[in-house]
Design an enzyme around this catalytic site. Structure first.
Site, PDB file in Angstrom:
ATOM      1  N   GLU A 238      -8.942  10.998 -43.935  1.00 40.00           N
ATOM      2  CA  GLU A 238      -8.154   9.919 -44.059  1.00 40.00           C
ATOM      3  C   GLU A 238      -7.583  10.331 -45.485  1.00 40.00           C
ATOM      4  OE1 GLU A 238      -8.392   5.884 -46.947  1.00 40.00           O
ATOM      5  OE2 GLU A 238     -10.553   6.624 -45.968  1.00 40.00           O
ATOM      6  N   LYS A 309      -2.648   1.123 -42.165  1.00 42.15           N
ATOM      7  CA  LYS A 309      -3.832   1.113 -42.020  1.00 42.15           C
ATOM      8  C   LYS A 309      -3.552  -0.959 -42.217  1.00 42.15           C
ATOM      9  CE  LYS A 309      -8.542   0.448 -44.453  1.00 42.15           C
ATOM     10  NZ  LYS A 309      -9.083   0.704 -45.762  1.00 42.15           N
ATOM     11  N   CYS A 361     -10.977   4.084 -41.958  1.00 39.79           N
ATOM     12  CA  CYS A 361     -12.277   3.449 -42.969  1.00 39.79           C
ATOM     13  C   CYS A 361     -13.360   2.457 -42.412  1.00 39.79           C
ATOM     14  CB  CYS A 361     -12.005   3.086 -44.228  1.00 39.79           C
ATOM     15  SG  CYS A 361     -13.099   3.360 -45.223  1.00 39.79           S
TER      16      CYS A 361
END
Length: 487
Positions: A238, A309, A361
């Protein structure tokens, strides 16, 4: 209960602890209070790692950070408190064995989406190394959580009635059933494994966004990758590229060409700010070869082979009620805390002919989102993260445990690339193939075989639990309101 989860993984503690709690609940005259106290203990110890990010990077004094942790845990404790109050207020004890797991499922479902959701420490994750994990491809982690509530409640009722015969039979049947199911092959495994390398740069959190560290960080990742271009696919974690995508075009185009010339595909995390729309996204993008037949790079700014995301982290990536919260302290004004949410459904990333369903995440903690983005062509689930926020706490281990549950549920291998650990390859049965140590820079390589086929949970999700819940509610409404017969 914290010791039931990773890194301790003493899975038997959880059903015993919850059974003891239910015994207390049967004798309690204040179910909401006892449920709230239970929740404070469950989350106060279980997500204590959140305090590391608040205290170390939030710029708030100890008293303030402890207050914020108390408020967060108090909010989460409202869910078991509500469960206890509803169970004792509306359900007779004789019905608790069925009512409790269904009500728990409903309350936990609300926790998974309310205020964007925080389904961390769901009970089923604690069982990834127990025989109950065999149930996950059938009923998912959500179903295993409900199963744990049923097991714990049967034990509690048995203690209350001083007869443990039935609870022991139920427990033995459930655990043996899980062990038998674990031997079931739900999918077929490809005979042609794919060589994959994942790069763990181990960049300290306080250096990640420092302007003078941007170039050294990118050079470090590229240098670590240089010996691994022979792999079919390379993955960076990330926001591995610590520049806005629009300002890193030259670097990305060179990296794209290098990957294509090496006959490989490369996936990296990067932050993008679109100056035209004034929107920021936490992205995964593909460089190098997209299809097997590609012979040269194809990257251009805002190209379509990317993932935005969707599930943003409250306060870390967006601030609820930001107009007044940002004025209260630095914790509410962290860098990169104003992202735009991506679509719930997005196309798989395609890298060198490999199809990957992405999660950034803590998105890996949302099984319904993962399931919705799996297609018949999906080869792997890819999840990237930066857990440097949480130091040496047990948070990263819990994060890895959640990723293992997703692999087990859907029988799809998971590729987990992180900045400072825990980077790991997870097979389609939820087993860790290999992993890198935390807080060390390194490259993890392995040959991973994709799978074809579906688990029952991938096909029907939580449908059976919803059917049982609705049937139970309708049955009880019928009994409550049906006309009484005259004699």
């Amino acid at each position: 209960m914290t010791f039931s989860y990773a890194p301790f993984s003493l899975w038997l503690i959880l059903p015993l602890a919850v059974s003891a709690f239910f015994v207390l609940l049967t004798h309690s005259s204040s179910p909401f209070k006892i449920g709230f106290a239970f929740g404070l203990g469950w989350f106060g110890a279980g997500i204590s790692w959140v305090h590391v990010s608040i205290a170390d990077f939030g710029g708030i004094p100890l008293a303030g950070s402890l207050t914020l942790m108390f408020l967060l845990c108090s909010y989460l404790a409202l869910f078991p408190a509500t469960f206890c109050w509803l169970l004792k207020r509306y359900m007779p004890v004789r019905n608790w064995l069925l009512a409790a797991p269904l009500l728990w499922f409903l309350i936990e479902w609300i926790r998974s989406w309310l205020f964007t959701g925080f389904p961390w420490l769901s009970l089923g994750y604690s069982q990834i190394d127990s025989p109950l994990a065999g149930w996950m491809p059938l009923i998912g982690e959500t179903g295993v959580s409900a199963l744990l509530i049923a097991l714990s409640m049967s034990m509690a009722l048995g203690v209350m009635r001083k007869n443990l015969t039935a609870p022991l039979i139920i427990a033995i049947t459930t655990f043996v059933g899980g062990w038998v199911l674990s031997m079931q092959q739900w999918v077929s495994v490809s005979k042609q494994p794919i060589s994959i390398a994942m790069v763990q740069g181990n960049i300290k959190q306080e250096l990640r966004w420092a302007p003078e560290q941007q170039l050294p960080t990118m050079q470090k990742y590229q240098r670590m990758t240089d010996q691994h271009w022979h792999n079919h696919l390379i993955i960076w974690p990330e926001a591995a590229v610590p520049q806005l995508e629009s300002t890193a075009e030259s670097f990305l185009q060179n990296l794209d060409q290098k990957a294509a010339q090496a006959d490989t595909g490369l996936i990296t995390g990067i932050v993008n700010y679109n100056f035209n729309s004034r929107q920021a996204f936490n992205n995964l993008i593909v460089l190098g070869k997209r299809h097997i037949e590609d012979v040269e790079g194809h990257y251009s700014y805002l190209h379509a082979n990317r993932y935005d995301k969707h599930h943003l982290l409250p306060f870390g990536e967006f601030v609820p009620f930001e107009d007044w919260l940002r004025k209260l302290g630095p914790i509410f004004d962290l860098p990169m805390s104003s992202f735009t949410r991506g679509n719930y459904l997005q196309a798989n990333l395609i890298a060198n002919g490999v199809s990957l369903a992405p999660a950034i995440c803590f998105e890996i903690a949302f099984p319904r989102q993962i399931a919705a983005n799996l297609t018949k062509d999906t080869d792997f689930i890819i999840t990237v993260s930066n857990d440097a926020w949480f130091g040496g706490s047990h948070g990263p281990d819990q994060h890895l445990e959640i990723a293992r549950a997703r692999a087990k549920e859907f029988a799809v291998p998971v590729l987990r690339a992180t900045n400072n650990g825990i980077t790991a390859f997870i097979d389609h049965q939820g087993n860790i193939i290999s992993r890198l140590p935390q807080f060390e820079a390194g490259v993890l390589s392995a040959d991973i075989s994709p799978t074809k086929g579906n688990t029952p949970y991938r096909l029907i999700g939580d449908g059976p639990l919803w059917l049982l819940t609705f049937a139970y509610v309708l049955f009880n409404l019928y009994r409550r309101f049906k006309p009484k017969t005259q004699t």
